[in-house]
Enzyme design. Structure first.
Site, short mmCIF file in Angstrom:
data_model
loop_
_atom_site.label_atom_id
_atom_site.label_comp_id
_atom_site.label_asym_id
_atom_site.label_seq_id
_atom_site.Cartn_x
_atom_site.Cartn_y
_atom_site.Cartn_z
N GLY A 163 -32.97 25.64 -43.58
CA GLY A 163 -33.95 25.53 -44.65
C GLY A 163 -35.35 25.30 -44.14
N HIS A 187 -38.77 13.67 -49.17
CA HIS A 187 -37.82 12.66 -49.62
C HIS A 187 -38.59 11.40 -49.95
CE1 HIS A 187 -34.57 15.20 -48.44
NE2 HIS A 187 -34.81 15.11 -47.14
N ILE A 205 -30.77 21.60 -51.00
CA ILE A 205 -29.69 21.49 -50.04
C ILE A 205 -30.14 22.08 -48.71
CG2 ILE A 205 -27.35 22.27 -49.45
CD1 ILE A 205 -26.69 22.26 -52.41
N PHE A 264 -27.96 17.00 -49.26
CA PHE A 264 -28.66 17.34 -50.50
C PHE A 264 -29.61 16.22 -50.91
CE2 PHE A 264 -24.71 15.19 -51.68
CZ PHE A 264 -25.18 14.19 -52.52
N CYS A 298 -39.58 23.99 -49.88
CA CYS A 298 -38.53 24.92 -49.46
C CYS A 298 -39.09 26.31 -49.16
CB CYS A 298 -37.41 24.99 -50.50
SG CYS A 298 -36.64 23.40 -50.84
#
Length: 279
Positions: free
Chosen positions: A75, A80, A195, A208, A225
């Site tokens: 990815g 976060h 994910i 995830f 992403c």
């Protein structure tokens, strides 16, 4: 699959530093590979941090030079932080590993969790994670019809102006109405759970991140992403009410257990020499 063990590492004031959690993953991964422990899912929150997978491009990183931790998962770049429920399922999978099937199982558990809270989510072909589909383009409101959009960015970054035809076009430079965090108000496709995984020695790592009630403007500094034509969402934002990690945690654990323990993860089929020769 074998019985799944959950370990709640830390939430809220006890949120776990990313590097510390990454080291804990390595330790659990080694123990699972050696069959010293059962399949284990680490659940936690992180303090605010940007992490970049191996395919992240420089143009997708923060415009203001905010530090990013480069990690060994697949990815691209993501964020976060508080209000986001992060899970690292460390599972022994049969070889050769069917990575796509593993990702689909995680998506399934997340979709079921969101549905229990009244939020309908789905998959999008070619894009991992769990999504809320936007309205048809012709039905979306014009930017001027969505008051209250805000994005904290340096307007000097917008000069010279870029166009969609430019190779270096970056929607973040066009102003707050194009911020990823405002995709819901624009009625665009928006990602509710991301994910990103790694398989090493047949054992999974990373996992995830489910947006429960985070400050999604953290995503506005990056291209989440690596996707420029969609945004991000949260359960609380879609429901229009407060929602705590503590409410979601047992529901997610139950659906992960149901999906992963009942799965029959068969190895990815290997092509024969004849098939390889004609491929």
């Amino acid at each position: 699959m074998s019985e799944l063990r959950f370990v709640r590492l830390g939430f809220g004031a006890e949120a776990v530093d990313y590097q510390e959690a990454w080291q804990r993953q390595r330790e659990v991964h080694a123990a699972r590979f050696a069959d010293e422990i059962p399949d284990t899912c680490l659940l936690l929150e992180h303090p605010p941090v940007y992490t970049a997978g191996r395919r992240t491009e420089d143009s997708e990183r923060p415009l203001d030079g905010t530090p990013v931790i480069d990690v060994d998962r697949g990815g691209k770049i993501t964020w976060h932080g508080p209000g986001q429920l992060v899970g690292y399922p460390i599972l022994k999978l049969p070889r050769p590993v069917d990575v796509i099937a593993h990702v689909r199982r995680l998506e399934d558990a997340l979709i079921r969790t969101c549905a229990e809270f009244g939020v309908h989510t789905t998959r999008i072909e070619g894009r991992s994670g769990v999504w809320i589909l936007g309205d048809a383009v012709e039905e979306r409101p014009a930017p001027e019809a969505t008051p209250g959009l805000s994005l904290d960015f340096d307007p000097r970054l917008a000069a010279p102006a870029a166009t969609e035809e430019d190779e270096e076009f970056d929607p973040r430079l066009r102003g707050p109405e194009y911020a990823p965090s405002n995709a819901g108000q624009r009625r665009e496709d928006r990602k509710l759970a991301a994910i990103g995984i790694r398989i090493a020695k047949g054992v999974s790592m990373h996992g995830f991140a489910l947006n429960v009630n985070p400050d999604n403007t953290w995503f506005d500094r990056i291209v989440p992403c690596g996707i420029r034509d969609a945004g991000v969402a949260s359960l609380a934002g879609e429901l229009g009410r407060d929602l705590a990690i503590e409410e979601v945690l047992p529901v997610l654990e139950r659906h992960l257990r149901e999906v992963l323990e009942s799965a029959d993860p068969r190895p990815r089929p290997l092509a024969s020499r004849a098939e390889k020769a004609t491929a």
